[in-house]
Enzyme design. Sequence first.
Site, PDB file in Angstrom:
ATOM      1  N   ASP A 171       3.031  -4.552   7.903  1.00 47.19           N
ATOM      2  CA  ASP A 171       1.783  -3.817   7.662  1.00 47.19           C
ATOM      3  C   ASP A 171       0.635  -4.852   7.865  1.00 47.19           C
ATOM      4  O   ASP A 171       0.347  -5.492   7.025  1.00 47.19           O
ATOM      5  CB  ASP A 171       1.871  -3.192   6.481  1.00 47.19           C
ATOM      6  CG  ASP A 171       0.414  -2.592   6.075  1.00 47.19           C
ATOM      7  OD1 ASP A 171      -0.580  -2.629   6.860  1.00 47.19           O
ATOM      8  OD2 ASP A 171       0.343  -1.751   5.192  1.00 47.19           O
ATOM      9  N   CYS A 191      -4.631   2.480  -3.744  1.00 42.83           N
ATOM     10  CA  CYS A 191      -3.596   2.762  -2.840  1.00 42.83           C
ATOM     11  C   CYS A 191      -2.340   1.945  -3.145  1.00 42.83           C
ATOM     12  O   CYS A 191      -1.630   1.708  -2.478  1.00 42.83           O
ATOM     13  CB  CYS A 191      -3.523   3.387  -1.486  1.00 42.83           C
ATOM     14  SG  CYS A 191      -4.936   4.704  -1.299  1.00 42.83           S
ATOM     15  N   GLN A 228      -4.885  -5.104   6.916  1.00 41.95           N
ATOM     16  CA  GLN A 228      -5.892  -6.094   6.544  1.00 41.95           C
ATOM     17  C   GLN A 228      -5.945  -7.461   7.046  1.00 41.95           C
ATOM     18  O   GLN A 228      -6.886  -8.242   7.073  1.00 41.95           O
ATOM     19  CB  GLN A 228      -5.574  -6.469   5.071  1.00 41.95           C
ATOM     20  CG  GLN A 228      -5.796  -5.074   4.047  1.00 41.95           C
ATOM     21  CD  GLN A 228      -7.370  -4.423   3.997  1.00 41.95           C
ATOM     22  OE1 GLN A 228      -8.231  -4.996   4.204  1.00 41.95           O
ATOM     23  NE2 GLN A 228      -7.260  -3.117   3.759  1.00 41.95           N
ATOM     24  N   LYS A 261     -10.329  -0.493  10.413  1.00 44.15           N
ATOM     25  CA  LYS A 261     -10.795  -1.703   9.567  1.00 44.15           C
ATOM     26  C   LYS A 261     -11.125  -2.905  10.306  1.00 44.15           C
ATOM     27  O   LYS A 261     -11.229  -4.059   9.770  1.00 44.15           O
ATOM     28  CB  LYS A 261      -9.517  -1.995   8.584  1.00 44.15           C
ATOM     29  CG  LYS A 261      -9.129  -0.828   7.804  1.00 44.15           C
ATOM     30  CD  LYS A 261      -8.102  -1.219   6.867  1.00 44.15           C
ATOM     31  CE  LYS A 261      -7.336   0.141   6.237  1.00 44.15           C
ATOM     32  NZ  LYS A 261      -8.099   0.454   5.182  1.00 44.15           N
ATOM     33  N   HIS A 269       0.791  -1.125  -0.062  1.00 42.82           N
ATOM     34  CA  HIS A 269      -0.044  -0.106   0.048  1.00 42.82           C
ATOM     35  C   HIS A 269       0.746   1.361   0.018  1.00 42.82           C
ATOM     36  O   HIS A 269       2.135   1.403   0.492  1.00 42.82           O
ATOM     37  CB  HIS A 269      -0.673  -0.007   1.140  1.00 42.82           C
ATOM     38  CG  HIS A 269      -1.932   1.031   1.437  1.00 42.82           C
ATOM     39  ND1 HIS A 269      -1.581   2.392   1.948  1.00 42.82           N
ATOM     40  CD2 HIS A 269      -3.402   0.826   1.091  1.00 42.82           C
ATOM     41  CE1 HIS A 269      -3.048   2.947   1.840  1.00 42.82           C
ATOM     42  NE2 HIS A 269      -3.951   2.475   1.350  1.00 42.82           N
TER      43      HIS A 269
HETATM   44  N1  7TS Z   1      -1.884  -0.675   4.750  1.00 43.72           N
HETATM   45  C1  7TS Z   1      -2.713  -1.561   3.966  1.00 43.72           C
HETATM   46  C2  7TS Z   1      -2.580  -2.977   3.694  1.00 43.72           C
HETATM   47  C3  7TS Z   1      -3.904  -0.867   3.806  1.00 43.72           C
HETATM   48  O1  7TS Z   1      -5.041  -1.838   3.214  1.00 43.72           O
HETATM   49  C4  7TS Z   1      -4.377   0.591   4.221  1.00 43.72           C
HETATM   50  C5  7TS Z   1      -5.630   1.087   3.938  1.00 43.72           C
HETATM   51  C6  7TS Z   1      -3.358   1.091   4.791  1.00 43.72           C
HETATM   52  C7  7TS Z   1      -1.988   0.467   5.016  1.00 43.72           C
HETATM   53  C8  7TS Z   1      -3.628   2.280   5.203  1.00 43.72           C
HETATM   54  O2  7TS Z   1      -4.471   2.441   6.427  1.00 43.72           O
HETATM   55  P1  7TS Z   1      -4.857   3.835   7.165  1.00 43.72           P
HETATM   56  O3  7TS Z   1      -6.014   3.290   7.987  1.00 43.72           O
HETATM   57  O4  7TS Z   1      -3.794   4.251   7.706  1.00 43.72           O
HETATM   58  O5  7TS Z   1      -5.432   4.672   5.913  1.00 43.72           O
HETATM   59  N2  7TS Z   1      -6.294   0.447   2.718  1.00 43.72           N
HETATM   60  C9  7TS Z   1      -7.413   0.738   2.274  1.00 43.72           C
HETATM   61  C10 7TS Z   1      -8.109   0.228   1.139  1.00 43.72           C
HETATM   62  O6  7TS Z   1      -7.754  -0.890   0.791  1.00 43.72           O
HETATM   63  N3  7TS Z   1      -9.163   1.004   0.700  1.00 43.72           N
HETATM   64  O7  7TS Z   1      -9.390   1.965   1.426  1.00 43.72           O
HETATM   65  C11 7TS Z   1      -8.279   2.065   2.434  1.00 43.72           C
END
Ligand code: 7TS
Length: 421
Positions: free
Chosen positions: A214, A378, A217, A240, A137
């Site tokens: 990371d 992303c 997910q 999430k 990501h």
């Molecule tokens: N890493 C992964 C694997 C992600 O899926 C996401 C967000 C992030 C980092 C960033 O997370 P945040 O909470 O700091 O924004 N992924 C997604 C997505 O797949 N669709 O919208 C956000």
Amino acid sequence: MIVPNYLMHSDAARHEFDAYRVRRDFPILNQTVHGHPLVYLDNGATSQKPQCVIDAVNDYYCWNNANVHRGVHTLSERATHAYEQAREVVGRFINASHHHEIIFVRGTTEAINLVAQSYARPRLRPGDEILITEMEHHSNIVPWQIVCQQTGARLRVVPINDAGELQLDKYAELLGSRTRLVGVVHLSNSLGTINPVREIIDAAHARGIPVLVDGAQAVPHIPVDVQALGCDFYAFSGHKIYGPTGIGILYGKPDLLEAMEPYQGGGEMIRRVTFEESLYNVVPYKFEAGTPNIAGAIGLGTALEYLAQFGLEAVGEYEDALLARATEAVSDISGLRIIGTAAQKGGILSFVMDGVHPHDIGTILDTEGVAIRAGHHCTMPLMTRYGIPGTARASFAIYNTKEDVDALIRGIEKAREVFDR
Ligand code: 7TS
């Protein structure tokens, strides 16, 4: 807030997971969109919140709101207690050896930026390397690019195969004497691939290289045990995993956290300040400058307790069954190609369709009440690797049912018909 350990891991006997009952805990699902019952399949972007999480945040503001770690009064003591209890819940959820290894941050993105700036930046020299993968990501790419620009270090990338699996032989070749840190996604948001992080960590550690995982997910879908993995850093977001937005977690090994510089300066992260110098607070407070997201932390603790009651293995198995049903059904749709067919996969179905832009699939599905995400998710370099602008992506959660999968398939078939006309 105290949860017995057996709830956190799956060794206890489990009754069959009942998504229809779970759905009743999520008030938002009880609505129609464009005249159809809402089918929410955009959980990879953010999950919905159970009533207990909404209540925990609400109750905090109704009854206990105060600043933490500083007041002598009753409300402040209650707020501090609830905030610190949430840290303990998080620690147990990922099996940290001590809850002081848990730092509250805004989300995965901030956790990775913290490691890039506080761990990597002071240690990197020109020519050093940060090793990440082709499926990361942006939040596990850009912070490293920034720190590389600041230090003269280089970003190296482990390639994937067409199925969306890491090429581990290439990884072994890329791990070199200049590698200073490995950053890898546990479960890919665009492909669904579950990476063999244990193997990746072991190979890095054999060369004394720390690894950041990371887990944005992964945590809602699979049991995560940071001690069993041996990872040095683990990051995830509250929103999430059925918790609030604006709160997330950085887990770090204590010796690394001790040795790291603060990320931001301000209140809370200090012991004593003079105009000449400041003495920093102990870990984890050293990394929590300013008034934290107290309500968010409390909501996240509640969300993790809520999820843990089902057993993460049961949750994962259930979501895998939904994915299998969807995967099988889409294989009959002409011109549809799944992006991400790794042997180890969870929770996510990404696809493209000949002659139909992913955004058009998303728009047609929305008219049927089905919410998915369309775009690059992303992960633009990953889309470039596949030579596509983006995918349509359905991502599953505990409240999704086989009827949701069937509504998704009907919607995709409708999109196919509209564009075949
Ligand atoms: N890493 C992964 C694997 C992600 O899926 C996401 C967000 C992030 C980092 C960033 O997370 P945040 O909470 O700091 O924004 N992924 C997604 C997505 O797949 N669709 O919208 C956000």
